[in-house]
Design a protein around this motif. Structure first.
Motif, PDB file in Angstrom:
ATOM      1  N   ILE A 103     -43.944   4.148  34.129  1.00 47.47           N
ATOM      2  CA  ILE A 103     -45.129   3.855  34.452  1.00 47.47           C
ATOM      3  C   ILE A 103     -46.065   4.862  34.792  1.00 47.47           C
ATOM      4  O   ILE A 103     -45.554   6.138  35.144  1.00 47.47           O
ATOM      5  CB  ILE A 103     -45.258   3.210  36.163  1.00 47.47           C
ATOM      6  CG1 ILE A 103     -44.075   1.918  36.023  1.00 47.47           C
ATOM      7  CG2 ILE A 103     -46.527   2.815  36.486  1.00 47.47           C
ATOM      8  CD1 ILE A 103     -44.770   0.708  35.235  1.00 47.47           C
ATOM      9  N   ALA A 104     -47.175   4.878  34.023  1.00 49.76           N
ATOM     10  CA  ALA A 104     -47.925   6.009  33.764  1.00 49.76           C
ATOM     11  C   ALA A 104     -48.578   6.449  35.161  1.00 49.76           C
ATOM     12  O   ALA A 104     -48.672   7.700  35.379  1.00 49.76           O
ATOM     13  CB  ALA A 104     -48.851   6.101  32.922  1.00 49.76           C
ATOM     14  N   ASP A 105     -49.038   5.526  35.729  1.00 50.00           N
ATOM     15  CA  ASP A 105     -49.759   5.996  36.966  1.00 50.00           C
ATOM     16  C   ASP A 105     -50.050   4.435  37.860  1.00 50.00           C
ATOM     17  O   ASP A 105     -49.775   3.351  37.268  1.00 50.00           O
ATOM     18  CB  ASP A 105     -51.232   6.301  36.803  1.00 50.00           C
ATOM     19  CG  ASP A 105     -51.948   7.014  37.929  1.00 50.00           C
ATOM     20  OD1 ASP A 105     -51.278   7.269  39.088  1.00 50.00           O
ATOM     21  OD2 ASP A 105     -53.155   7.195  37.787  1.00 50.00           O
ATOM     22  N   ALA A 106     -50.187   4.629  38.969  1.00 46.71           N
ATOM     23  CA  ALA A 106     -50.167   3.463  40.246  1.00 46.71           C
ATOM     24  C   ALA A 106     -51.429   3.900  41.072  1.00 46.71           C
ATOM     25  O   ALA A 106     -51.704   4.956  41.512  1.00 46.71           O
ATOM     26  CB  ALA A 106     -49.154   3.049  40.803  1.00 46.71           C
ATOM     27  N   ILE A 107     -52.388   3.034  41.056  1.00 43.62           N
ATOM     28  CA  ILE A 107     -53.625   3.305  42.241  1.00 43.62           C
ATOM     29  C   ILE A 107     -53.430   2.015  43.220  1.00 43.62           C
ATOM     30  O   ILE A 107     -53.469   0.925  42.928  1.00 43.62           O
ATOM     31  CB  ILE A 107     -54.924   3.100  41.268  1.00 43.62           C
ATOM     32  CG1 ILE A 107     -54.817   4.104  40.168  1.00 43.62           C
ATOM     33  CG2 ILE A 107     -55.911   3.228  42.260  1.00 43.62           C
ATOM     34  CD1 ILE A 107     -54.341   3.757  38.902  1.00 43.62           C
ATOM     35  N   ARG A 108     -53.671   2.652  44.461  1.00 43.98           N
ATOM     36  CA  ARG A 108     -53.650   1.683  45.704  1.00 43.98           C
ATOM     37  C   ARG A 108     -55.335   1.273  45.747  1.00 43.98           C
ATOM     38  O   ARG A 108     -55.888   2.170  45.900  1.00 43.98           O
ATOM     39  CB  ARG A 108     -52.997   1.923  46.895  1.00 43.98           C
ATOM     40  CG  ARG A 108     -53.543   0.963  47.730  1.00 43.98           C
ATOM     41  CD  ARG A 108     -52.631   1.671  49.169  1.00 43.98           C
ATOM     42  NE  ARG A 108     -51.132   1.721  48.845  1.00 43.98           N
ATOM     43  CZ  ARG A 108     -50.230   1.817  49.709  1.00 43.98           C
ATOM     44  NH1 ARG A 108     -50.564   1.453  51.109  1.00 43.98           N
ATOM     45  NH2 ARG A 108     -49.227   2.354  49.356  1.00 43.98           N
ATOM     46  N   VAL A 109     -55.755  -0.050  45.451  1.00 42.81           N
ATOM     47  CA  VAL A 109     -57.200  -0.322  45.480  1.00 42.81           C
ATOM     48  C   VAL A 109     -57.829   0.145  46.690  1.00 42.81           C
ATOM     49  O   VAL A 109     -58.839   0.521  46.779  1.00 42.81           O
ATOM     50  CB  VAL A 109     -57.325  -1.539  44.865  1.00 42.81           C
ATOM     51  CG1 VAL A 109     -58.720  -1.953  44.789  1.00 42.81           C
ATOM     52  CG2 VAL A 109     -56.823  -1.830  43.327  1.00 42.81           C
ATOM     53  N   ARG A 110     -57.137  -0.486  47.865  1.00 42.33           N
ATOM     54  CA  ARG A 110     -57.757  -0.194  49.020  1.00 42.33           C
ATOM     55  C   ARG A 110     -58.347   1.100  49.307  1.00 42.33           C
ATOM     56  O   ARG A 110     -59.163   1.557  49.810  1.00 42.33           O
ATOM     57  CB  ARG A 110     -57.015  -0.802  50.068  1.00 42.33           C
ATOM     58  CG  ARG A 110     -57.366  -0.894  51.591  1.00 42.33           C
ATOM     59  CD  ARG A 110     -56.354  -1.309  52.525  1.00 42.33           C
ATOM     60  NE  ARG A 110     -55.214  -1.083  52.414  1.00 42.33           N
ATOM     61  CZ  ARG A 110     -54.643   0.054  52.958  1.00 42.33           C
ATOM     62  NH1 ARG A 110     -55.338   0.623  53.974  1.00 42.33           N
ATOM     63  NH2 ARG A 110     -53.395   0.216  53.014  1.00 42.33           N
ATOM     64  N   THR A 111     -57.328   2.355  49.217  1.00 42.47           N
ATOM     65  CA  THR A 111     -57.664   3.476  49.485  1.00 42.47           C
ATOM     66  C   THR A 111     -57.700   4.583  48.223  1.00 42.47           C
ATOM     67  O   THR A 111     -57.823   5.841  48.530  1.00 42.47           O
ATOM     68  CB  THR A 111     -56.272   4.055  50.531  1.00 42.47           C
ATOM     69  OG1 THR A 111     -54.959   3.947  49.334  1.00 42.47           O
ATOM     70  CG2 THR A 111     -56.223   2.964  51.564  1.00 42.47           C
ATOM     71  N   ASN A 112     -57.602   3.935  47.212  1.00 48.53           N
ATOM     72  CA  ASN A 112     -57.734   5.057  45.920  1.00 48.53           C
ATOM     73  C   ASN A 112     -56.538   6.102  45.932  1.00 48.53           C
ATOM     74  O   ASN A 112     -56.796   6.868  45.122  1.00 48.53           O
ATOM     75  CB  ASN A 112     -59.071   5.873  45.801  1.00 48.53           C
ATOM     76  CG  ASN A 112     -59.137   6.099  44.496  1.00 48.53           C
ATOM     77  OD1 ASN A 112     -58.774   5.619  43.420  1.00 48.53           O
ATOM     78  ND2 ASN A 112     -60.074   7.036  44.171  1.00 48.53           N
ATOM     79  N   GLU A 113     -55.556   5.813  46.494  1.00 48.87           N
ATOM     80  CA  GLU A 113     -54.135   6.477  46.548  1.00 48.87           C
ATOM     81  C   GLU A 113     -53.713   6.403  45.054  1.00 48.87           C
ATOM     82  O   GLU A 113     -53.797   5.179  44.560  1.00 48.87           O
ATOM     83  CB  GLU A 113     -53.243   6.298  47.546  1.00 48.87           C
ATOM     84  CG  GLU A 113     -53.538   6.743  48.904  1.00 48.87           C
ATOM     85  CD  GLU A 113     -52.664   6.037  50.065  1.00 48.87           C
ATOM     86  OE1 GLU A 113     -51.677   6.953  50.023  1.00 48.87           O
ATOM     87  OE2 GLU A 113     -52.635   4.894  50.232  1.00 48.87           O
ATOM     88  N   ARG A 114     -53.238   7.455  44.503  1.00 43.12           N
ATOM     89  CA  ARG A 114     -52.298   7.599  43.424  1.00 43.12           C
ATOM     90  C   ARG A 114     -51.187   7.941  43.109  1.00 43.12           C
ATOM     91  O   ARG A 114     -50.733   8.857  44.099  1.00 43.12           O
ATOM     92  CB  ARG A 114     -53.466   8.361  42.357  1.00 43.12           C
ATOM     93  CG  ARG A 114     -54.951   7.824  42.051  1.00 43.12           C
ATOM     94  CD  ARG A 114     -55.771   8.519  41.219  1.00 43.12           C
ATOM     95  NE  ARG A 114     -55.516   8.070  39.670  1.00 43.12           N
ATOM     96  CZ  ARG A 114     -56.292   7.293  39.070  1.00 43.12           C
ATOM     97  NH1 ARG A 114     -57.293   6.929  39.676  1.00 43.12           N
ATOM     98  NH2 ARG A 114     -55.868   7.146  37.773  1.00 43.12           N
ATOM     99  N   GLY A 115     -50.299   7.385  41.974  1.00 49.31           N
ATOM    100  CA  GLY A 115     -48.885   8.028  41.975  1.00 49.31           C
ATOM    101  C   GLY A 115     -48.007   7.308  42.991  1.00 49.31           C
ATOM    102  O   GLY A 115     -48.383   6.231  43.420  1.00 49.31           O
ATOM    103  N   ASP A 116     -47.061   8.133  43.345  1.00 50.93           N
ATOM    104  CA  ASP A 116     -45.912   7.669  44.307  1.00 50.93           C
ATOM    105  C   ASP A 116     -46.549   7.285  45.628  1.00 50.93           C
ATOM    106  O   ASP A 116     -45.899   6.244  46.353  1.00 50.93           O
ATOM    107  CB  ASP A 116     -44.846   8.871  44.505  1.00 50.93           C
ATOM    108  CG  ASP A 116     -44.020   8.932  43.349  1.00 50.93           C
ATOM    109  OD1 ASP A 116     -44.028   8.035  42.439  1.00 50.93           O
ATOM    110  OD2 ASP A 116     -43.155   9.828  43.397  1.00 50.93           O
TER     111      ASP A 116
END
Length: 113
Positions: free
Chosen positions: A97-110
């Motif tokens: 998985i190249a990246d993950a973004i939590r939409v609510r907080t804009n956190e990225r990665g792990d």
């Protein structure tokens, strides 16, 4: 990060959920469908009927994304717990998985997991 996808018979779903929740709190995604593997949906029953066709068996796909360091432990536990050395034990796929973004907080990665 890696995505782990486990394709199993529905009766193993609770075991998969238990294993995944023991290692990670990142959540799971479950889908139901029909399919077959190497055995093409046939059970190990010997018959004289050669025109049985392909049986689509009910399957469950469980997907989750976890940090890289958890993948081997999760896969080893699943193989040890769910493997019966019989047809239909399931398959495990691991994808990058190249990246993950939590939409609510804009956190990225792990931290988004």
């Amino acid at each position: 990060m890696k995505e782990i996808e486990v394709i199993i018979n529905g009766d193993k779903l609770e075991r998969v959920k238990r294993i995944l929740s023991a290692f990670s709190k990142s959540g799971i995604f479950v889908t139901q469908g029909f399919g077959y593997g190497h055995q093409q949906g046939f059970h190990q029953v010997y018959t004289r009927d050669d025109n049985r066709g392909v049986n689509m068996l009910p399957k469950v796909s469980v997907r989750t994304v976890v940090p890289d360091e958890l993948v081997d432990s999760i896969v080893d536990e699943m193989v040890a717990d769910m493997g019966n050395a019989t047809f239909g034990d399931g398959k495990i796929f691991v994808r990058e998985i190249a990246d993950a973004i939590r939409v609510r907080t804009n956190e990225r990665g792990d931290s988004a997991l």
